[in-house]
Design an enzyme around this catalytic site. Structure first.
Site, PDB file in Angstrom:
ATOM      1  N   LYS A 195     -16.202 -12.514  11.061  1.00 20.41           N
ATOM      2  CA  LYS A 195     -15.895 -13.098   9.758  1.00 20.41           C
ATOM      3  C   LYS A 195     -15.092 -12.224   9.078  1.00 20.41           C
ATOM      4  O   LYS A 195     -15.372 -10.860   8.897  1.00 20.41           O
ATOM      5  CB  LYS A 195     -17.095 -13.190   8.921  1.00 20.41           C
ATOM      6  CG  LYS A 195     -16.787 -14.002   7.517  1.00 20.41           C
ATOM      7  CD  LYS A 195     -16.819 -15.525   7.632  1.00 20.41           C
ATOM      8  CE  LYS A 195     -16.037 -16.175   6.531  1.00 20.41           C
ATOM      9  NZ  LYS A 195     -14.772 -16.237   6.655  1.00 20.41           N
TER      10      LYS A 195
ATOM     11  N   LYS B 132     -18.966  -3.930   5.509  1.00 24.95           N
ATOM     12  CA  LYS B 132     -18.900  -4.717   4.276  1.00 24.95           C
ATOM     13  C   LYS B 132     -19.819  -5.976   4.282  1.00 24.95           C
ATOM     14  O   LYS B 132     -20.388  -6.232   3.315  1.00 24.95           O
ATOM     15  CB  LYS B 132     -17.260  -4.961   3.860  1.00 24.95           C
ATOM     16  CG  LYS B 132     -17.259  -5.764   2.749  1.00 24.95           C
ATOM     17  CD  LYS B 132     -15.641  -6.446   2.760  1.00 24.95           C
ATOM     18  CE  LYS B 132     -14.682  -5.391   2.827  1.00 24.95           C
ATOM     19  NZ  LYS B 132     -13.136  -5.941   2.583  1.00 24.95           N
TER      20      LYS B 132
ATOM     21  N   LYS C  18     -11.292  -9.439  11.967  1.00 25.83           N
ATOM     22  CA  LYS C  18     -10.129  -9.667  11.208  1.00 25.83           C
ATOM     23  C   LYS C  18      -8.776 -10.158  12.199  1.00 25.83           C
ATOM     24  O   LYS C  18      -8.930  -9.973  13.365  1.00 25.83           O
ATOM     25  CB  LYS C  18      -9.778  -8.223  10.550  1.00 25.83           C
ATOM     26  CG  LYS C  18      -8.755  -8.277   9.397  1.00 25.83           C
ATOM     27  CD  LYS C  18      -9.559  -8.702   8.096  1.00 25.83           C
ATOM     28  CE  LYS C  18      -8.652  -8.779   6.720  1.00 25.83           C
ATOM     29  NZ  LYS C  18      -9.225  -8.919   5.937  1.00 25.83           N
TER      30      LYS C  18
ATOM     31  N   ASP D  63      -5.968 -13.244   3.474  1.00 23.12           N
ATOM     32  CA  ASP D  63      -5.906 -11.936   3.051  1.00 23.12           C
ATOM     33  C   ASP D  63      -4.626 -11.611   2.549  1.00 23.12           C
ATOM     34  O   ASP D  63      -3.838 -12.968   2.254  1.00 23.12           O
ATOM     35  CB  ASP D  63      -6.169 -11.059   4.437  1.00 23.12           C
ATOM     36  CG  ASP D  63      -6.157  -9.546   3.810  1.00 23.12           C
ATOM     37  OD1 ASP D  63      -7.388  -8.897   3.477  1.00 23.12           O
ATOM     38  OD2 ASP D  63      -5.254  -8.930   4.166  1.00 23.12           O
TER      39      ASP D  63
ATOM     40  N   ASN E  42      -3.879 -12.546  -5.224  1.00 16.99           N
ATOM     41  CA  ASN E  42      -5.160 -13.249  -5.445  1.00 16.99           C
ATOM     42  C   ASN E  42      -6.279 -12.062  -6.085  1.00 16.99           C
ATOM     43  O   ASN E  42      -6.734 -12.618  -7.080  1.00 16.99           O
ATOM     44  CB  ASN E  42      -5.692 -13.877  -4.192  1.00 16.99           C
ATOM     45  CG  ASN E  42      -6.956 -14.367  -4.202  1.00 16.99           C
ATOM     46  OD1 ASN E  42      -7.975 -13.610  -3.812  1.00 16.99           O
ATOM     47  ND2 ASN E  42      -7.083 -15.336  -4.793  1.00 16.99           N
TER      48      ASN E  42
HETATM   49  P1  NDP Z   1      -1.865 -11.200  -1.673  1.00 16.52           P
HETATM   50  O1  NDP Z   1      -0.986 -11.734  -0.759  1.00 16.52           O
HETATM   51  O2  NDP Z   1      -2.235 -12.350  -2.783  1.00 16.52           O
HETATM   52  O3  NDP Z   1      -1.175 -10.283  -2.940  1.00 16.52           O
HETATM   53  C1  NDP Z   1      -0.776  -8.921  -2.379  1.00 16.52           C
HETATM   54  C2  NDP Z   1      -0.431  -8.061  -3.471  1.00 16.52           C
HETATM   55  O4  NDP Z   1      -0.109  -6.856  -3.179  1.00 16.52           O
HETATM   56  C3  NDP Z   1       0.937  -8.671  -3.950  1.00 16.52           C
HETATM   57  O5  NDP Z   1       1.139  -8.318  -5.186  1.00 16.52           O
HETATM   58  C4  NDP Z   1       1.875  -7.840  -3.198  1.00 16.52           C
HETATM   59  O6  NDP Z   1       3.067  -7.854  -3.496  1.00 16.52           O
HETATM   60  C5  NDP Z   1       0.978  -6.511  -3.217  1.00 16.52           C
HETATM   61  N1  NDP Z   1       1.526  -5.639  -1.764  1.00 16.52           N
HETATM   62  C6  NDP Z   1       1.070  -6.206  -0.452  1.00 16.52           C
HETATM   63  N2  NDP Z   1       1.534  -5.490   0.445  1.00 16.52           N
HETATM   64  C7  NDP Z   1       2.153  -4.335  -0.256  1.00 16.52           C
HETATM   65  C8  NDP Z   1       2.742  -3.236  -0.048  1.00 16.52           C
HETATM   66  N3  NDP Z   1       2.855  -2.863   1.215  1.00 16.52           N
HETATM   67  N4  NDP Z   1       3.102  -2.258  -0.968  1.00 16.52           N
HETATM   68  C9  NDP Z   1       3.078  -2.695  -2.479  1.00 16.52           C
HETATM   69  N5  NDP Z   1       2.611  -3.740  -2.702  1.00 16.52           N
HETATM   70  C10 NDP Z   1       2.018  -4.593  -1.791  1.00 16.52           C
HETATM   71  O7  NDP Z   1      -3.161 -10.552  -1.102  1.00 16.52           O
HETATM   72  P2  NDP Z   1      -4.794 -10.339  -1.971  1.00 16.52           P
HETATM   73  O8  NDP Z   1      -4.590 -10.263  -3.150  1.00 16.52           O
HETATM   74  O9  NDP Z   1      -5.516 -11.258  -0.997  1.00 16.52           O
HETATM   75  O10 NDP Z   1      -4.990  -8.995  -1.116  1.00 16.52           O
HETATM   76  C11 NDP Z   1      -4.898  -7.658  -1.784  1.00 16.52           C
HETATM   77  C12 NDP Z   1      -5.970  -6.707  -1.129  1.00 16.52           C
HETATM   78  O11 NDP Z   1      -7.174  -6.970  -1.276  1.00 16.52           O
HETATM   79  C13 NDP Z   1      -5.440  -6.373   0.461  1.00 16.52           C
HETATM   80  O12 NDP Z   1      -5.662  -5.107   0.627  1.00 16.52           O
HETATM   81  C14 NDP Z   1      -6.562  -7.097   1.032  1.00 16.52           C
HETATM   82  O13 NDP Z   1      -7.065  -6.653   2.222  1.00 16.52           O
HETATM   83  C15 NDP Z   1      -7.868  -7.133  -0.027  1.00 16.52           C
HETATM   84  N6  NDP Z   1      -8.826  -8.103  -0.110  1.00 16.52           N
HETATM   85  C16 NDP Z   1      -8.486  -9.311  -0.139  1.00 16.52           C
HETATM   86  C17 NDP Z   1      -9.440 -10.321  -0.158  1.00 16.52           C
HETATM   87  C18 NDP Z   1      -9.292 -11.672  -0.257  1.00 16.52           C
HETATM   88  O14 NDP Z   1     -10.285 -12.284  -0.713  1.00 16.52           O
HETATM   89  N7  NDP Z   1      -8.081 -12.244  -0.646  1.00 16.52           N
HETATM   90  C19 NDP Z   1     -10.835  -9.879   0.149  1.00 16.52           C
HETATM   91  C20 NDP Z   1     -10.992  -8.376   0.335  1.00 16.52           C
HETATM   92  C21 NDP Z   1     -10.064  -7.622   0.405  1.00 16.52           C
HETATM   93  P3  NDP Z   1       4.411  -8.456  -2.840  1.00 16.52           P
HETATM   94  O15 NDP Z   1       4.394  -9.912  -3.288  1.00 16.52           O
HETATM   95  O16 NDP Z   1       5.932  -7.820  -3.241  1.00 16.52           O
HETATM   96  O17 NDP Z   1       4.396  -8.163  -1.384  1.00 16.52           O
END
Ligand code: NDP
Length: 449
Positions: A94, A118, A130, A170, A245
């Site tokens: 998962k 986790k 993943k 993600d 998100n």
């Molecule tokens: P989203 O795609 O919804 O949002 C990602 C955000 O982070 C955007 O604002 C994006 O900006 C920014 N971002 C992404 N890559 C970079 C980078 N290389 N440098 C700077 N900013 C960056 O993703 P999520 O919110 O789902 O995920 C965010 C984090 O949370 C990740 O690490 C993910 O692995 C982790 N996570 C997510 C879960 C989930 O349920 N979604 C669960 C557990 C962990 P831009 O639009 O400019 O790229």
């Protein structure tokens, strides 16, 4: 090599480096877990006899595939798809899928490795995996995203299933992408199999609170860390990086718990709004219009947009990195501590470099590592699977309550385990050890497989 790795564990880490050259994020994630495990082998010598650490560092299966698709100009594009099925000791693999140009095997393996521990911490029956692709959804049309997702699933479908491997979202994979992926799975297999993906739409098998779960869960985790210190979010100034998100729903829950978020970001820059970030506007810009965060100041002239700035320079009491890996380095961490930060809750996976983690731990502030603090997302995915299996759907209040309880249990488990292993207040050790022991015991029970 790491000076903090126990001498019994060190040869295992060296083997991981040799067997997986160039995968620096994977090395970092493994190192962080292995640094915690020396004392575990003293209490549980059977784990060494069964070579559990060696086995846990080697994915059960790694799938790499070609993803060809045709863009709007009729030109053939080729991306690379990945699914790393890391460990199924506790349940079906998962973990989410990431679509971002930086994705390569080393990123997918670091995320998959973290996911094992986790998922164990949630207490729910899920293994770790993943996946993702180096596809960049930014700037692509709706139909390009759809064609890409269809091509991706045309290979992936044969590897997944509700009892085998259950992907989710993600970075770059949200409700829209899950819809296209689910549609293609259904079409190819001729099965309406809700349990094959999570993060589904509410009209077709999704769970209430899944969208909010990672962010809400991270804020609940920080709330628990603050409670231990007889404190709360009330009146706290917070910084939440990212504006996707996880970031959006972290900010929402911080507000509900009495805190104020004054800055958020995307990969181009950050917004500073001392009145408090207007979350409805961020949702409009990011979830509906899919635009850059810089346009926030078009309507909110009092706020500042700082292109390419460092969001961690803003003084705050609580920082919740929620964008991506290694976004806080040693210098950023030192600055946060100097400016009065008392708690860090990682919404993102591995957002703090090892130097940064060291600064937080030495400063003795409340530091909640991602594998504990952001487990609410996958936990609620497992609740989605439960609802799918019983053909039921729960209310928002009930599901959020389950999420809160799960985060409280994870916090308690990490806190007590850190104490038991002689490092009180160290949630890194607590999370690594508690997660590892649960998986290790199951692996011992199963014999050598
Ligand atoms: P989203 O795609 O919804 O949002 C990602 C955000 O982070 C955007 O604002 C994006 O900006 C920014 N971002 C992404 N890559 C970079 C980078 N290389 N440098 C700077 N900013 C960056 O993703 P999520 O919110 O789902 O995920 C965010 C984090 O949370 C990740 O690490 C993910 O692995 C982790 N996570 C997510 C879960 C989930 O349920 N979604 C669960 C557990 C962990 P831009 O639009 O400019 O790229």
């Amino acid at each position: 090599m790491s000076p903090n790795i126990d001498e019994k564990v060190e040869p295992i880490f060296k083997e991981v480096l040799d067997r997986n050259p160039g995968e620096i994020e994977f090395h970092q994630a493994v190192r962080e877990v292995l640094e915690s495990l020396g004392p575990v082998l003293v209490k549980h010598p059977e784990f060494a006899d069964h070579k559990i650490i060696e086995r846990i560092c080697e994915p059960e299966r790694q799938i790499i595939f070609r993803v060809p698709w045709v863009d709007d100009n009729g030109i053939v594009q080729i991306n690379r798809g990945f699914r790393v099925e890391f460990n199924s000791a506790l349940g079906p693999y998962k973990g989410g899928m990431r679509f971002h140009p930086s994705v390569y095997l080393g990123i997918v393996k670091f995320l998959g490795f973290e996911q094992i521990f986790k998922n164990a911490l949630t207490g729910l029956p899920i293994g770790g995996g993943k996946g993702g692709s180096d596809f960049d959804p930014k700037g692509k049309s709706e139909s390009e995203v759809m064609r890409f997702c269809q091509s991706f699933m045309t290979e992936l479908y044969r590897h997944i299933g509700e009892h085998t491997d259950v992907p989710a979202g993600d970075i770059g994979v949200g409700g829209r992408e899950i819809g296209y992926l689910f549609g293609q799975y259904k079409r190819i297999t001729n099965r309406w199999e809700a349990g094959v993906l999570t993060g589904k739409g509410l009209d077709w098998g999704g769970s209430l609170v899944r969208t909010e779960a990672t962010g809400y869960g991270a804020a609940f985790f920080v709330d628990e860390m603050l409670k231990v210190r007889k404190d709360s979010f009330d009146g706290k100034t917070c910084i939440v990086s990212g504006s996707g998100n996880v970031s959006i729903y972290t900010m929402e829950k911080i507000t509900q718990l009495g805190g104020k978020t004054v800055a958020c970001s995307d990969s181009n820059g950050y917004i500073y709004d001392e009145k408090g970030i207007d979350l409805d506007l961020v949702k409009q810009i990011k979830e509906i219009e899919r635009r850059r965060i810089s346009v926030y100041t078009d309507t909110h002239k009092h706020a500042k947009y700082i292109a390419k700035g460092n969001i961690w320079e803003i003084p705050c009491q609580v920082a919740m990195p929620s964008a991506t890996q290694n976004e806080i380095n040693g210098k950023d961490a030192a600055l946060l501590v100097k400016n009065g930060c008392i708690a860090i809750g990682e919404g993102a996976n591995m957002p703090t470099t090892p130097e940064g983690v060291k600064v937080f731990l030495e400063a003795g502030i409340a530091y909640g590592p991602g594998k504990a603090a952001n487990a609410g997302g996958v936990a609620t995915s497992a609740l989605e699977m439960q609802q799918n299996a019983s053909r039921d759907s729960w209310t928002f209040e009930y599901t959020e309550d389950r999420l809160r309880q799960i985060m409280q249990n994870i916090h308690k488990n990490c806190y007590e385990t850190a104490d038991e292993y002689g490092t009180p207040g160290n949630y890194v050790n607590g999370a690594n050890i508690a997660g590892f022991i649960k998986v290790a015991k199951a692996m011992v029970a199963f014999g050598v497989i």
